[in-house]
Design a protein around this motif. Structure first.
Motif, PDB file in Angstrom:
ATOM      1  N   THR A   1       0.858  -1.180   0.000  1.00 49.12           N
ATOM      2  CA  THR A   1       0.000   0.000   0.000  1.00 49.12           C
ATOM      3  C   THR A   1       0.897   1.233   0.000  1.00 49.12           C
ATOM      4  OG1 THR A   1      -0.094  -0.111   2.409  1.00 49.12           O
ATOM      5  CG2 THR A   1      -1.930  -1.085   1.199  1.00 49.12           C
TER       6      THR A   1
ATOM      7  N   TYR B   1      -6.946   0.583  -4.712  1.00 51.78           N
ATOM      8  CA  TYR B   1      -6.893   0.628  -3.251  1.00 51.78           C
ATOM      9  C   TYR B   1      -7.424  -0.671  -2.668  1.00 51.78           C
ATOM     10  CZ  TYR B   1     -11.873   1.581  -3.711  1.00 51.78           C
ATOM     11  OH  TYR B   1     -13.206   1.486  -4.037  1.00 51.78           O
TER      12      TYR B   1
ATOM     13  N   VAL C   1      -7.921   5.924   2.599  1.00 56.45           N
ATOM     14  CA  VAL C   1      -6.894   5.909   1.555  1.00 56.45           C
ATOM     15  C   VAL C   1      -6.647   7.344   1.114  1.00 56.45           C
ATOM     16  CG1 VAL C   1      -6.321   5.090  -0.762  1.00 56.45           C
ATOM     17  CG2 VAL C   1      -7.671   3.646   0.743  1.00 56.45           C
TER      18      VAL C   1
ATOM     19  N   GLN D   1      -3.975   9.136  -1.832  1.00 57.87           N
ATOM     20  CA  GLN D   1      -2.936   8.897  -2.826  1.00 57.87           C
ATOM     21  C   GLN D   1      -2.709  10.146  -3.661  1.00 57.87           C
ATOM     22  OE1 GLN D   1      -3.823   5.567  -5.332  1.00 57.87           O
ATOM     23  NE2 GLN D   1      -4.246   4.201  -3.625  1.00 57.87           N
TER      24      GLN D   1
END
Length: 163
Positions: free
Chosen positions: A74, A136, A100, A102
């Protein structure tokens, strides 16, 4: 010697088989965890971004897919690794708790490599529309996706939608 070996091996197998049967009996407890099933799913979000006449970006969520599997790693979020024009994609629950986060490099201004007589060179190519995706570890708690653009003045919210 062979009879002595059978004398010890056979009771071990019989004993182990009774242990397994005992665990599966109606009185025994068998735990089923739904969270382990969620952890073994990968979610994909596919976006389309295009520049409007005013110069702002318009983002649309094209599709969402969930497949069985597990991410090998991850990615960790590092705000300093993002540059001006890059996107920050956040996946949260309905209360705003982040699951999450990103960074996606600016899809409208991509770096492309080309090979010519002098060797490999990089060129920045600007486009009016592009596509990008986010991968994800899926969780049933994820409810909202938010896309922000990193600017010199701070982050600018471009997209916010319930999943």
């Amino acid at each position: 010697m062979k009879n002595l070996l059978n004398l010890f091996i056979v009771p071990v197998f019989v004993f182990c088989s009774f242990l397994q049967i005992k665990d599966l009996s109606p009185g025994g407890s068998l735990k089923i965890e739904n969270s382990s099933k969620d952890n073994n799913q990968i979610g994909y979000l596919f976006f389309k971004v295009e520049k409007t006449k005013s110069g702002l970006e318009k983002i649309t969520l094209e599709s969402k897919k969930i497949t069985d599997g597990k991410l090998k790693s991850t990615p960790t979020f590092d705000r300093n690794s993002g540059g001006v024009g890059d996107f920050i994609v956040s996946l949260t629950d309905s209360n705003g708790k982040e699951f999450v986060k990103q960074i996606v490099e600016d899809p409208l201004n991509q770096n492309l490599e080309s090979f010519d007589k002098e060797g490999i060179s990089r060129h920045k190519v600007s486009t009016e529309n592009a596509e990008f995706s986010v991968r994800y570890s899926h969780s049933a708690e994820i409810q909202v996706v938010k896309v922000e653009k990193i600017t010199t003045a701070g982050n600018q919210l471009l997209f916010n939608q319930k999943l």
